[in-house]
Design a protein around this motif. Structure first.
Motif, PDB file in Angstrom:
ATOM      1  N   LEU A  83      20.578   2.506  11.436  1.00  0.00           N
ATOM      2  CA  LEU A  83      19.417   1.661  11.756  1.00  0.00           C
ATOM      3  C   LEU A  83      19.242   1.524  13.263  1.00  0.00           C
ATOM      4  O   LEU A  83      18.115   1.453  13.758  1.00  0.00           O
ATOM      5  N   ILE A  84      20.346   1.485  13.993  1.00  0.00           N
ATOM      6  CA  ILE A  84      20.274   1.338  15.444  1.00  0.00           C
ATOM      7  C   ILE A  84      19.630   2.579  16.059  1.00  0.00           C
ATOM      8  O   ILE A  84      18.775   2.478  16.929  1.00  0.00           O
ATOM      9  N   ILE A  85      20.016   3.740  15.570  1.00  0.00           N
ATOM     10  CA  ILE A  85      19.446   4.989  16.079  1.00  0.00           C
ATOM     11  C   ILE A  85      17.967   5.077  15.715  1.00  0.00           C
ATOM     12  O   ILE A  85      17.133   5.434  16.549  1.00  0.00           O
ATOM     13  N   GLU A  86      17.633   4.729  14.493  1.00  0.00           N
ATOM     14  CA  GLU A  86      16.247   4.802  14.027  1.00  0.00           C
ATOM     15  C   GLU A  86      15.320   3.850  14.792  1.00  0.00           C
ATOM     16  O   GLU A  86      14.125   4.112  14.909  1.00  0.00           O
ATOM     17  N   ASN A  87      15.867   2.749  15.284  1.00  0.00           N
ATOM     18  CA  ASN A  87      15.059   1.724  15.962  1.00  0.00           C
ATOM     19  C   ASN A  87      15.452   1.566  17.429  1.00  0.00           C
ATOM     20  O   ASN A  87      15.293   0.490  18.014  1.00  0.00           O
ATOM     21  N   GLU A  88      15.932   2.625  18.023  1.00  0.00           N
ATOM     22  CA  GLU A  88      16.453   2.593  19.387  1.00  0.00           C
ATOM     23  C   GLU A  88      15.441   2.036  20.394  1.00  0.00           C
ATOM     24  O   GLU A  88      15.783   1.207  21.235  1.00  0.00           O
ATOM     25  N   GLN A  89      14.197   2.474  20.304  1.00  0.00           N
ATOM     26  CA  GLN A  89      13.170   2.014  21.254  1.00  0.00           C
ATOM     27  C   GLN A  89      12.924   0.511  21.139  1.00  0.00           C
ATOM     28  O   GLN A  89      12.727  -0.165  22.148  1.00  0.00           O
ATOM     29  N   LEU A  90      12.970   0.001  19.948  1.00  0.00           N
ATOM     30  CA  LEU A  90      12.758  -1.432  19.706  1.00  0.00           C
ATOM     31  C   LEU A  90      13.884  -2.271  20.324  1.00  0.00           C
ATOM     32  O   LEU A  90      13.665  -3.392  20.761  1.00  0.00           O
TER      33      LEU A  90
END
Length: 96
Positions: A83-90
């Motif tokens: 989840l951290i990788i998928e939402n890195e920009q956020l």
């Protein structure tokens, strides 16, 4: 099952049986507010146990942002490191 037991206790239902409680266990009912709270608590616990969470200045805020993504999706309501990788920009504003 526990929520069914509390419901029986609150309504003082003297006709309820153990069979009624067990039957509630097998039902596919939508998650109630209590169950949603458990999901959030487990999500935060799992996030905080992940060493990656130490990379953020506001880990609870990061967990909240990730939870919003999971909650509003059809994904399992569980934390996973991806989840951290998928939402890195956020999450960039909270990275140490």
């Amino acid at each position: 099952m526990a929520s069914k037991l509390r419901e029986i206790e609150e309504e003082h239902d003297t006709k309820a049986t153990v069979r009624d409680i067990i039957a509630a266990y097998g039902q596919d009912s939508p998650p109630n507010r209590e169950e949603t709270t458990y999901q959030w608590n487990n999500f935060v616990r799992d996030f905080r146990q992940d060493p990656i969470s130490k990379q953020y200045t506001a880990p609870l805020k990061v967990a909240s942002l990730l939870w919003q993504q999971v909650r509003d999706s059809d994904q399992a309501k569980k934390y996973r490191s991806s989840l951290i990788i998928e939402n890195e920009q956020l999450l960039l504003p909270y990275h140490k």
